[in-house]
Design a protein around this motif. Structure first.
Motif, PDB file in Angstrom:
ATOM      1  N   ILE A  36       0.543  -1.448  -0.164  1.00 23.62           N
ATOM      2  CA  ILE A  36       0.340   0.078   0.234  1.00 23.62           C
ATOM      3  C   ILE A  36       0.952   1.562  -0.556  1.00 23.62           C
ATOM      4  O   ILE A  36       1.988   1.413   1.194  1.00 23.62           O
ATOM      5  CB  ILE A  36      -0.783   0.269   1.290  1.00 23.62           C
ATOM      6  CG1 ILE A  36      -2.095  -0.950   1.238  1.00 23.62           C
ATOM      7  CG2 ILE A  36      -2.030   0.916   1.174  1.00 23.62           C
ATOM      8  CD1 ILE A  36      -2.395  -1.507   2.759  1.00 23.62           C
ATOM      9  N   VAL A  37       0.787   1.995  -1.298  1.00 21.64           N
ATOM     10  CA  VAL A  37       1.773   3.221  -1.344  1.00 21.64           C
ATOM     11  C   VAL A  37       1.119   4.276  -1.671  1.00 21.64           C
ATOM     12  O   VAL A  37      -0.611   4.259  -1.727  1.00 21.64           O
ATOM     13  CB  VAL A  37       2.387   3.151  -2.286  1.00 21.64           C
ATOM     14  CG1 VAL A  37       3.286   1.784  -2.490  1.00 21.64           C
ATOM     15  CG2 VAL A  37       1.592   3.373  -3.630  1.00 21.64           C
ATOM     16  N   GLY A  38       1.612   5.332  -1.253  1.00 20.79           N
ATOM     17  CA  GLY A  38       0.649   6.981  -1.416  1.00 20.79           C
ATOM     18  C   GLY A  38       1.346   8.095  -0.352  1.00 20.79           C
ATOM     19  O   GLY A  38       2.387   7.734   0.845  1.00 20.79           O
ATOM     20  N   GLU A  39       1.372   9.323  -0.652  1.00 25.08           N
ATOM     21  CA  GLU A  39       2.104  10.130   0.209  1.00 25.08           C
ATOM     22  C   GLU A  39       1.249  10.604   1.874  1.00 25.08           C
ATOM     23  O   GLU A  39       0.973   9.913   1.932  1.00 25.08           O
ATOM     24  CB  GLU A  39       1.932  11.241  -0.579  1.00 25.08           C
ATOM     25  CG  GLU A  39       0.837  11.976  -0.510  1.00 25.08           C
ATOM     26  CD  GLU A  39       0.509  13.075  -1.906  1.00 25.08           C
ATOM     27  OE1 GLU A  39       1.368  13.822  -1.460  1.00 25.08           O
ATOM     28  OE2 GLU A  39      -1.207  13.310  -2.022  1.00 25.08           O
ATOM     29  N   SER A  40       2.260  11.116   2.400  1.00 26.57           N
ATOM     30  CA  SER A  40       2.090  11.475   3.656  1.00 26.57           C
ATOM     31  C   SER A  40       0.191  11.923   4.048  1.00 26.57           C
ATOM     32  O   SER A  40       0.178  12.614   3.162  1.00 26.57           O
ATOM     33  CB  SER A  40       2.644  12.269   4.788  1.00 26.57           C
ATOM     34  OG  SER A  40       3.695  11.212   4.621  1.00 26.57           O
ATOM     35  N   SER A 197       4.374   1.701   3.135  1.00 29.22           N
ATOM     36  CA  SER A 197       5.244   2.599   2.207  1.00 29.22           C
ATOM     37  C   SER A 197       5.541   3.215   1.610  1.00 29.22           C
ATOM     38  O   SER A 197       4.179   3.552   0.984  1.00 29.22           O
ATOM     39  CB  SER A 197       6.115   1.511   1.858  1.00 29.22           C
ATOM     40  OG  SER A 197       8.101   2.106   1.971  1.00 29.22           O
ATOM     41  N   HIS A 198       6.044   4.443   1.582  1.00 29.14           N
ATOM     42  CA  HIS A 198       5.993   5.647   1.231  1.00 29.14           C
ATOM     43  C   HIS A 198       6.985   5.369   0.135  1.00 29.14           C
ATOM     44  O   HIS A 198       6.894   6.104  -1.395  1.00 29.14           O
ATOM     45  CB  HIS A 198       6.687   6.973   1.996  1.00 29.14           C
ATOM     46  CG  HIS A 198       7.955   6.403   2.003  1.00 29.14           C
ATOM     47  ND1 HIS A 198       8.056   6.431   3.354  1.00 29.14           N
ATOM     48  CD2 HIS A 198       8.949   7.772   1.669  1.00 29.14           C
ATOM     49  CE1 HIS A 198       9.312   6.323   3.997  1.00 29.14           C
ATOM     50  NE2 HIS A 198       9.925   7.429   2.622  1.00 29.14           N
ATOM     51  N   ASP A 199       7.419   4.461   0.461  1.00 29.86           N
ATOM     52  CA  ASP A 199       9.139   4.316  -0.843  1.00 29.86           C
ATOM     53  C   ASP A 199       8.385   3.183  -2.165  1.00 29.86           C
ATOM     54  O   ASP A 199       8.323   1.981  -2.060  1.00 29.86           O
ATOM     55  CB  ASP A 199      10.699   3.995  -0.343  1.00 29.86           C
ATOM     56  CG  ASP A 199      11.297   3.666  -1.094  1.00 29.86           C
ATOM     57  OD1 ASP A 199      11.467   3.224  -2.388  1.00 29.86           O
ATOM     58  OD2 ASP A 199      12.698   3.625  -0.547  1.00 29.86           O
ATOM     59  N   LEU A 200       8.268   3.427  -2.960  1.00 27.24           N
ATOM     60  CA  LEU A 200       7.823   2.836  -4.403  1.00 27.24           C
ATOM     61  C   LEU A 200       8.412   1.961  -5.260  1.00 27.24           C
ATOM     62  O   LEU A 200       8.347   0.394  -5.077  1.00 27.24           O
ATOM     63  CB  LEU A 200       7.463   3.582  -5.243  1.00 27.24           C
ATOM     64  CG  LEU A 200       6.337   4.094  -6.044  1.00 27.24           C
ATOM     65  CD1 LEU A 200       6.111   5.105  -6.864  1.00 27.24           C
ATOM     66  CD2 LEU A 200       5.023   3.639  -5.776  1.00 27.24           C
ATOM     67  N   GLN A 239       2.927  10.582 -10.671  1.00 31.29           N
ATOM     68  CA  GLN A 239       3.340  11.635  -9.661  1.00 31.29           C
ATOM     69  C   GLN A 239       4.534  11.635  -8.888  1.00 31.29           C
ATOM     70  O   GLN A 239       5.141  11.224  -8.246  1.00 31.29           O
ATOM     71  CB  GLN A 239       2.576  12.835  -8.987  1.00 31.29           C
ATOM     72  CG  GLN A 239       1.805  13.576 -10.636  1.00 31.29           C
ATOM     73  CD  GLN A 239      -0.189  14.432  -9.429  1.00 31.29           C
ATOM     74  OE1 GLN A 239       0.027  14.393  -8.301  1.00 31.29           O
ATOM     75  NE2 GLN A 239      -0.428  14.879 -11.022  1.00 31.29           N
ATOM     76  N   LEU A 240       3.655  10.467  -8.046  1.00 28.50           N
ATOM     77  CA  LEU A 240       4.192   9.397  -7.124  1.00 28.50           C
ATOM     78  C   LEU A 240       5.326   8.545  -7.697  1.00 28.50           C
ATOM     79  O   LEU A 240       6.307   9.403  -6.758  1.00 28.50           O
ATOM     80  CB  LEU A 240       3.567   7.904  -6.556  1.00 28.50           C
ATOM     81  CG  LEU A 240       2.606   8.802  -5.568  1.00 28.50           C
ATOM     82  CD1 LEU A 240       1.742   7.148  -5.057  1.00 28.50           C
ATOM     83  CD2 LEU A 240       3.157   9.014  -3.658  1.00 28.50           C
ATOM     84  N   LEU A 241       5.020   7.796  -8.727  1.00 24.01           N
ATOM     85  CA  LEU A 241       7.004   7.266  -9.030  1.00 24.01           C
ATOM     86  C   LEU A 241       8.402   7.999  -9.604  1.00 24.01           C
ATOM     87  O   LEU A 241       8.767   7.863  -9.227  1.00 24.01           O
ATOM     88  CB  LEU A 241       5.848   6.663 -10.445  1.00 24.01           C
ATOM     89  CG  LEU A 241       7.226   6.783 -11.359  1.00 24.01           C
ATOM     90  CD1 LEU A 241       7.557   4.924 -10.608  1.00 24.01           C
ATOM     91  CD2 LEU A 241       6.692   5.135 -12.364  1.00 24.01           C
ATOM     92  N   ILE A 242       7.404   9.920 -10.199  1.00 26.99           N
ATOM     93  CA  ILE A 242       9.092  10.299 -10.523  1.00 26.99           C
ATOM     94  C   ILE A 242       9.380  11.671  -9.021  1.00 26.99           C
ATOM     95  O   ILE A 242      10.053  11.811  -9.371  1.00 26.99           O
ATOM     96  CB  ILE A 242       7.424  11.703 -11.356  1.00 26.99           C
ATOM     97  CG1 ILE A 242       7.587  11.579 -12.634  1.00 26.99           C
ATOM     98  CG2 ILE A 242       8.922  12.937 -11.424  1.00 26.99           C
ATOM     99  CD1 ILE A 242       6.796  12.120 -13.038  1.00 26.99           C
ATOM    100  N   ALA A 243       8.497  11.600  -8.399  1.00 26.95           N
ATOM    101  CA  ALA A 243       8.427  11.639  -6.405  1.00 26.95           C
ATOM    102  C   ALA A 243       9.547  11.191  -5.662  1.00 26.95           C
ATOM    103  O   ALA A 243      10.101  11.279  -5.120  1.00 26.95           O
ATOM    104  CB  ALA A 243       7.837  12.312  -6.007  1.00 26.95           C
ATOM    105  N   SER A 244       9.528   9.736  -6.594  1.00 30.43           N
ATOM    106  CA  SER A 244      10.201   8.235  -6.345  1.00 30.43           C
ATOM    107  C   SER A 244      11.988   8.060  -6.503  1.00 30.43           C
ATOM    108  O   SER A 244      12.007   8.162  -7.520  1.00 30.43           O
ATOM    109  CB  SER A 244       9.476   7.452  -6.303  1.00 30.43           C
ATOM    110  OG  SER A 244      10.301   5.981  -5.605  1.00 30.43           O
TER     111      SER A 244
END
Length: 252
Positions: A36-40, A197-200, A239-244
């Motif tokens: 399960i992923v996602g920002e804070s 995790s926040h880490d993809l 966006q998550l992928l780019i930010a990881s």
């Protein structure tokens, strides 16, 4: 999906007027590692804690191995099946208890009689030795504390582990060791994982499938390979992928 390990339907968690989970539905298969992923603030840890009974859900259903559980309260049988490893190894271990006490307490609660054998085996399984048995948590490094937390979760022989950012508080050099330890335990014991995790990169390496959460809702569920191939439907996932930073799936 036949007889999922965990099945959630339309789960809603609210804190006063703030709705933290919005009709979340997921199924996790037996022996699957589900991420399960996602920002804070996306609701991922809230979901994990609702499964564990630490957050109350007022709406929706939760079934574990086919048995329904209410929004509040869990019995001893639940915690024999489901154990949780928390993010902070400094906060999850009682500072005034030795490792021996930390490991013997769940054995006593669940009625195991062969505690000596089980404690020795648990310490060995997480890469520590009997020399750690009578140490206090303040005498351990962060990585050693997390190994003890994992040993405490595994010692009652659960079938499902809930992992809330289990390596995010650790140095990068230690993270890989802990992840490898968890993966080895899952393989040898046939465990089901639900990992937040926040880490993809971590989730992609560890998990068979992953759910992407945003603002308390599941945006999409996909395979890790879809991330590599950029085959996803939600712009938020992109966006998550780019930010990881340093995203990769090496070593799988």
């Amino acid at each position: 999906m036949n007889n999922p390990a965990v099945s959630i339907r339309d789960m809603q968690v609210a804190f006063d007027d703030f709705v933290a989970l919005k009709d979340v539905s997921i199924d996790v298969a037996q022996k699957e590692s589900f991420g399960i992923v996602g920002e804070s603030g996306s609701g991922k840890s809230t979901l994990l804690r609702a499964i564990a009974g630490l957050n109350v859900f007022e709406k929706g259903t939760l079934a574990v191995n086919g048995r329904d559980y209410p929004g509040r309260g869990r019995d001893k049988d639940f915690y024999r099946t489901v154990q949780m490893v928390f993010q902070d190894p400094y906060g999850s271990l009682h500072p005034r208890q030795t490792v021996d006490r930390l490991l013997s307490e769940p054995l006593a609660i669940h009625g195991f009689s062969d505690s000596e054998v089980r404690i020795a085996r648990a310490l060995d399984e997480v890469g520590l030795g009997s020399g750690f048995r009578f140490r206090y948590s303040h005498q351990l490094s962060g990585g050693q504390r997390q190994r003890i937390a994992i040993a405490r979760a595994l010692i009652v022989e659960p079938k499902i582990l809930l992992l809330d950012e289990p390596t995010s508080a650790l140095d990068a050099s230690i993270q890989a060791e802990i992840l490898n330890l968890l993966e080895q335990a899952r393989t040898e014991r046939g465990l089901t994982f639900i990992m937040v995790s926040h880490d993809l990169g971590v989730v992609s390496h560890m998990c068979d499938r992953l759910a992407v959460m945003k603002n308390g809702a599941v945006v999409e569920t996909l395979l890790p390979e879809a991330l590599e191939k950029r085959e996803f439907s939600a712009d938020y996932t992109r966006q998550l992928l780019i930010a990881s930073e340093g995203f990769g799936r090496s070593g799988r």
